[in-house]
Enzyme design. Sequence first.
Site, PDB file in Angstrom:
ATOM      1  N   MET A 297       0.760  -1.550  -0.425  1.00 11.23           N
ATOM      2  CA  MET A 297       0.159   0.037   0.595  1.00 11.23           C
ATOM      3  C   MET A 297       0.685   0.761  -0.225  1.00 11.23           C
ATOM      4  O   MET A 297       1.959   1.841   1.297  1.00 11.23           O
ATOM      5  CB  MET A 297      -1.088  -0.196   1.228  1.00 11.23           C
ATOM      6  CG  MET A 297      -1.978  -0.705   1.236  1.00 11.23           C
ATOM      7  SD  MET A 297      -2.893  -1.201   2.807  1.00 11.23           S
ATOM      8  CE  MET A 297      -2.028  -2.174   3.666  1.00 11.23           C
TER       9      MET A 297
ATOM     10  N   CYS B 126      -2.445  -1.909  -9.218  1.00 13.53           N
ATOM     11  CA  CYS B 126      -3.274   0.183  -9.342  1.00 13.53           C
ATOM     12  C   CYS B 126      -3.372   0.418 -10.111  1.00 13.53           C
ATOM     13  O   CYS B 126      -3.014   0.889 -11.782  1.00 13.53           O
ATOM     14  CB  CYS B 126      -1.740   0.256  -8.717  1.00 13.53           C
ATOM     15  SG  CYS B 126      -1.536   2.303  -8.169  1.00 13.53           S
TER      16      CYS B 126
END
Length: 334
Positions: A20, A102
């Site tokens: 993350m 992503c």
Amino acid sequence: MTDNNREKIWRHARLSCAPMMDWTDRHCRYLHRLLSRETLLYTEMVTAPALVRGGAVHLLDFSDEEHPVALQLGGSDPAELATAAKLCEARGYDEINLNVGCPSDRVQSGTFGAVLMKTPQLVADCVKAMQDAVSVEVTVKCRIGVDDQDTEKVLPDFLDQMVRAGVSRVAVHARKAWLQGLSPKENRDIPPLDYPLVYQMKRDFADMHLSINGGIATLDEAEAHLAAGMDGVMIGRAAYQNPADVLCAADRRIFGAGTDSDPIEVVRQMLPYIEAHLLAGGKLHQVTRHMLGLFSGRPGARAWRRYLSENAPSAQAGPQTVEAALAFVERAAA
């Protein structure tokens, strides 16, 4: 990679903390490792251009205590990714993962991340180049598709390409990514989850190690996915925002190893690490920002969070600041 090493890392991949951006830095991972000795940890995404063209090899720094730890790379140039993979292997990472999930504009402009779901052959070329360059396992993290793609066709075709390229382990975020019209944050919540499709992929690709990701918030849910046949479960925001709830009992419940960790004791174990970070010129809040949710839902959690938020950014803040915050939790629990 030897069969023994692969078997070991596959075992750790039964539960992993998702990569993350801005969250899973080395300080976060050190904390998570104290909470769970078994869970596989992932770095933030590091771009191959930053390493190869920018020389930003400091982004690869980590503590030996973090093992098992995987480095996630972003990029779409096979040769550049191969060079970056060599740098990662030299630093001692246990796995190198390619980001194909992503959805941010910045990532799209670099022609990598979720947009690569549209070009599976390029992904295959990338992972093949990386595999030829390193001996550690190269894995992929992907979405089930992007935009208007038919996920029931796109995902199996994508996984088939990965198998042909020699990839044995993939983590699948069970949502589409919408490259236009949704922000990265909205892409984590709005596209509907399709767990049954990922389950079907495990049945269709029985020899692959498949981890499921997306919307999983508890160990109960993780155990349910494993019981449904998945090889692994990857948890993101919940592991960061409520780390004790997810990680303290993970070794016992998911891996059948050890005993539950105690978040109060983990805070004490963090103090020498914090001291070393400060002596090296770091700031306290760089570490404690990852610790704010450690006592979520427990007595004293609000006072802990407020005290650290208000005091950790101070130039005078140090281990004593953390101990003062911890006192609120200990008094509330008494």
